[in-house]
Write a protein that holds these residues in place. Structure first.
Motif, PDB file in Angstrom:
ATOM      1  N   ARG A   1       6.993   3.933 -13.214  1.00 48.27           N
ATOM      2  CA  ARG A   1       7.928   3.715 -14.133  1.00 48.27           C
ATOM      3  C   ARG A   1       8.636   2.418 -13.759  1.00 48.27           C
ATOM      4  N   ALA A   2       8.786   2.091 -12.510  1.00 49.05           N
ATOM      5  CA  ALA A   2       9.639   0.790 -12.088  1.00 49.05           C
ATOM      6  C   ALA A   2       8.446  -0.491 -11.995  1.00 49.05           C
ATOM      7  N   GLY A   3       7.153  -0.335 -12.260  1.00 50.93           N
ATOM      8  CA  GLY A   3       6.481  -1.162 -12.073  1.00 50.93           C
ATOM      9  C   GLY A   3       6.130  -1.703 -10.609  1.00 50.93           C
ATOM     10  N   THR A   4       6.403  -0.741  -9.584  1.00 50.46           N
ATOM     11  CA  THR A   4       6.154  -0.859  -8.276  1.00 50.46           C
ATOM     12  C   THR A   4       4.952  -0.262  -7.800  1.00 50.46           C
ATOM     13  N   LEU A   5       3.922   0.014  -8.371  1.00 50.45           N
ATOM     14  CA  LEU A   5       2.727   0.480  -7.744  1.00 50.45           C
ATOM     15  C   LEU A   5       1.979  -0.446  -6.866  1.00 50.45           C
ATOM     16  N   PRO A   6       1.520   0.097  -5.740  1.00 50.67           N
ATOM     17  CA  PRO A   6       1.274  -0.781  -4.665  1.00 50.67           C
ATOM     18  C   PRO A   6      -0.122  -1.536  -5.074  1.00 50.67           C
ATOM     19  N   THR A   7      -0.526  -2.410  -4.241  1.00 52.28           N
ATOM     20  CA  THR A   7      -1.636  -3.335  -4.496  1.00 52.28           C
ATOM     21  C   THR A   7      -2.875  -2.156  -4.342  1.00 52.28           C
ATOM     22  N   VAL A   8      -2.851  -1.333  -3.325  1.00 49.33           N
ATOM     23  CA  VAL A   8      -3.921  -0.267  -3.227  1.00 49.33           C
ATOM     24  C   VAL A   8      -3.129   1.037  -2.805  1.00 49.33           C
ATOM     25  N   GLY A   9      -3.378   2.083  -3.543  1.00 46.91           N
ATOM     26  CA  GLY A   9      -2.661   3.282  -3.578  1.00 46.91           C
ATOM     27  C   GLY A   9      -3.729   4.317  -3.848  1.00 46.91           C
ATOM     28  N   LEU A  10      -3.306   5.585  -3.160  1.00 51.49           N
ATOM     29  CA  LEU A  10      -4.073   6.901  -3.095  1.00 51.49           C
ATOM     30  C   LEU A  10      -3.366   7.846  -3.594  1.00 51.49           C
ATOM     31  N   LEU A  11      -3.793   8.618  -4.425  1.00 39.75           N
ATOM     32  CA  LEU A  11      -3.231   9.868  -5.129  1.00 39.75           C
ATOM     33  C   LEU A  11      -4.164  11.231  -4.623  1.00 39.75           C
ATOM     34  N   THR A  12      -3.620  12.001  -3.800  1.00 46.79           N
ATOM     35  CA  THR A  12      -4.411  12.854  -3.438  1.00 46.79           C
ATOM     36  C   THR A  12      -3.740  14.306  -3.985  1.00 46.79           C
ATOM     37  N   PRO A  13      -4.549  15.090  -5.055  1.00 49.83           N
ATOM     38  CA  PRO A  13      -4.173  16.189  -5.340  1.00 49.83           C
ATOM     39  C   PRO A  13      -4.280  17.253  -4.310  1.00 49.83           C
ATOM     40  N   ASN A  14      -3.453  18.411  -4.651  1.00 55.87           N
ATOM     41  CA  ASN A  14      -3.396  19.289  -3.585  1.00 55.87           C
ATOM     42  C   ASN A  14      -4.727  20.133  -3.620  1.00 55.87           C
ATOM     43  N   LEU A  15      -4.821  21.340  -2.880  1.00 54.97           N
ATOM     44  CA  LEU A  15      -6.205  21.966  -2.984  1.00 54.97           C
ATOM     45  C   LEU A  15      -6.360  22.886  -4.325  1.00 54.97           C
ATOM     46  N   MET A  16      -5.433  23.110  -4.991  1.00 49.52           N
ATOM     47  CA  MET A  16      -5.559  23.708  -6.267  1.00 49.52           C
ATOM     48  C   MET A  16      -6.086  22.748  -7.285  1.00 49.52           C
TER      49      MET A  16
ATOM     50  N   VAL B   1       0.872  -0.960  -0.162  1.00 49.73           N
ATOM     51  CA  VAL B   1       0.059   0.027  -0.032  1.00 49.73           C
ATOM     52  C   VAL B   1       0.862   1.357  -0.031  1.00 49.73           C
ATOM     53  N   ARG B   2       0.364   2.202  -0.648  1.00 52.73           N
ATOM     54  CA  ARG B   2       1.123   3.429  -0.653  1.00 52.73           C
ATOM     55  C   ARG B   2      -0.264   4.836  -0.704  1.00 52.73           C
ATOM     56  N   SER B   3       0.265   5.690  -0.077  1.00 55.06           N
ATOM     57  CA  SER B   3      -0.654   7.044  -0.262  1.00 55.06           C
ATOM     58  C   SER B   3       0.352   8.207  -0.892  1.00 55.06           C
ATOM     59  N   TYR B   4      -0.035   8.692  -2.034  1.00 53.71           N
ATOM     60  CA  TYR B   4       0.718   9.795  -2.538  1.00 53.71           C
ATOM     61  C   TYR B   4      -0.017  11.113  -2.525  1.00 53.71           C
ATOM     62  N   GLU B   5       0.562  12.163  -1.501  1.00 57.88           N
ATOM     63  CA  GLU B   5      -0.078  13.155  -1.263  1.00 57.88           C
ATOM     64  C   GLU B   5       0.674  14.484  -1.803  1.00 57.88           C
ATOM     65  N   GLU B   6       0.109  14.871  -2.849  1.00 58.61           N
ATOM     66  CA  GLU B   6       0.632  16.234  -3.374  1.00 58.61           C
ATOM     67  C   GLU B   6       0.834  17.283  -2.563  1.00 58.61           C
ATOM     68  N   SER B   7       1.991  18.024  -2.477  1.00 60.34           N
ATOM     69  CA  SER B   7       2.466  19.068  -1.653  1.00 60.34           C
ATOM     70  C   SER B   7       2.561  18.921  -0.338  1.00 60.34           C
ATOM     71  N   MET B   8       2.501  17.660   0.111  1.00 65.78           N
ATOM     72  CA  MET B   8       2.823  17.238   1.667  1.00 65.78           C
ATOM     73  C   MET B   8       4.230  17.392   1.663  1.00 65.78           C
ATOM     74  N   PRO B   9       4.594  18.201   2.866  1.00 69.86           N
ATOM     75  CA  PRO B   9       6.199  18.558   3.129  1.00 69.86           C
ATOM     76  C   PRO B   9       6.802  17.369   3.472  1.00 69.86           C
ATOM     77  N   SER B  10       6.188  16.456   4.174  1.00 67.17           N
ATOM     78  CA  SER B  10       7.160  15.256   4.807  1.00 67.17           C
ATOM     79  C   SER B  10       6.040  14.016   4.865  1.00 67.17           C
ATOM     80  N   PRO B  11       6.775  12.879   4.924  1.00 66.68           N
ATOM     81  CA  PRO B  11       5.803  11.803   5.041  1.00 66.68           C
ATOM     82  C   PRO B  11       4.952  11.850   6.253  1.00 66.68           C
ATOM     83  N   CYS B  12       3.681  11.437   5.981  1.00 66.56           N
ATOM     84  CA  CYS B  12       2.569  11.277   7.158  1.00 66.56           C
ATOM     85  C   CYS B  12       2.553  12.599   7.829  1.00 66.56           C
ATOM     86  N   ASP B  13       2.668  13.869   7.066  1.00 67.97           N
ATOM     87  CA  ASP B  13       2.541  15.070   7.635  1.00 67.97           C
ATOM     88  C   ASP B  13       1.103  15.300   8.353  1.00 67.97           C
TER      89      ASP B  13
END
Length: 376
Positions: free
Chosen positions: A205-220, A149-161
């Motif tokens: 690009r590496a083919g390592t997307l997680p089983t379950v992933g989330l992409l959260t765009p920033n507020l804009m 699993v992985r959560s990708y958060e746009e504009s987050m300054p550090s992991p799990c902020d």
């Protein structure tokens, strides 16, 4: 080819994606809306580390899902006219036209999708002792089942902020609200980066997307503070990059784009992309819990497991009451863990060899009948 048949809402939606080959429409449509998923299991640290390559799956079988969540618009405000790129994806691949949020404001919808409950519809709040919720999240459940699993958060300054920063809104990052998973969140809840560089682009690009992933765009880019045109442009910048990666090209990846909550109505856009979907429309009622169950299903978490475990316990107690110590009871599932093969291995480890021989012989008989054109 496989075709949609009359089924409940979840089965119709998930079968379409998991089989990745559906008919052009769903005239009967799925019935009803999904209920809150069973919450069980505990996260496994090794499973929730940054995404890693997994065992090869059969071509065209969806084994991964990436969810992209936009903000604060009802279906009619978005499709078909105001996000033309998203609309083109909906027309080409698939969409649910009666898909609804479950609460207001944003946070309970994110919690519902990734936590299996809206937790009494809290107001938006910063993660704290007064604003946190019991594990597991979907991330934890899938990790415990052996997925990544992985959560990708746009504009987050550090992991799990845990706090807002610029265009990063912590209310749109559901994993941080499950403190029991905080160590794992810090490993796998990461800044998204851009389509040219960063965590998500590297995993694609590496083919390592997680089983379950989330992409959260920033507020804009999620249409919260920005425009629908900006949200559409953000999708246009990312979707071709994701589709150029081996996850999509192999047929193993599904992409879902939806919105957290509606404004003029409770119905929100729900667009699903998978290589085998072509012009699919699901018309009957669904809500965010259908997405929760879909992620669990792709991640190998079965809502049947909890009920089956209860039946297993009842059967074990009944047999023990009859003849203590004589019986071993194990169970396995076809599409979720523990798998049937794992149950057989467990029994073999317990010294039960006759069952393995029986199942092996049964498989031989079925294969012979199928080769001869007989009915298994």
């Amino acid at each position: 080819s496989w075709r949609l048949r009359r089924a409940d809402a979840l089965l119709a939606l998930s079968s379409c994606i998991l089989i990745a080959a559906c008919s052009a429409s769903d005239p009967a449509g799925p019935a009803g809306s999904a209920s809150t998923p069973a919450r069980s299991g505990t996260p496994a640290a090794s499973s929730l580390s940054p995404a890693s390559p997994q065992a090869a799956a059969a071509p065209g079988v969806v084994t991964k899902i990436l969810v992209i969540l936009d903000e604060n618009h009802s279906l009619g405000q978005v499709l078909p006219a105001h996000m033309p790129y998203l609309n083109s994806l909906a027309q080409r691949y698939g969409q649910a036209t009666n898909y609804s949020d479950v609460a207001h404001p944003s946070l309970p919808n994110y919690l519902a999708i990734f936590g299996g409950s809206s937790f009494n519809d809290p107001q938006d709040c910063f993660p704290s002792a007064q604003c946190s919720y019991p594990a597991p999240s979907v991330f934890g459940q899938v990790g415990a089942a052996g997925g990544t699993v992985r959560s990708y958060e746009e504009s987050m300054p550090s992991p799990c902020d845990l706090s807002n920063s610029g265009n990063y809104d912590v209310n749109h990052n559901p994993w941080v609200y499950f403190p029991a998973e905080s160590k794992l969140c810090k490993q796998a809840d990461v800044p998204a980066g851009s389509p040219s560089a960063g965590a998500l682009a590297a995993d694609v690009r590496a083919g390592t997307l997680p089983t379950v992933g989330l992409l959260t765009p920033n507020l804009m880019h999620d249409a919260h503070d920005g425009t629908l045109a900006q949200a559409d442009a953000y999708l246009r910048s990312w979707i071709p990059v994701i589709m150029a990666g081996p996850g999509w090209k192999s047929g193993h990846l599904a992409i879902v784009v939806t919105f957290d909550e509606g404004v003029t109505t409770e119905q929100v856009p729900f667009v699903v992309l998978a290589p085998g979907l072509h012009g699919v429309t699901i018309r009957r009622a669904l809500n965010h819990y259908a997405l929760t169950r879909l992620m669990d299903q792709i991640g190998g978490v079965s809502p049947l497991n909890e009920r089956t475990a209860a039946q297993l316990d009842a059967l074990t107690r009944a047999l023990e009451a009859t003849e203590p110590g004589r019986y071993l009871v194990r169970y396995g599932a076809k599409h979720a863990r523990p798998k049937i093969e794992e149950a057989v291995d467990t029994l073999a480890a317990d010294g039960v060899d006759q069952l393995r021989e029986l199942l092996t012989r049964l498989e031989d008989v079925l294969s012979e009948r199928q080769r001869g054109g007989g009915r298994p």
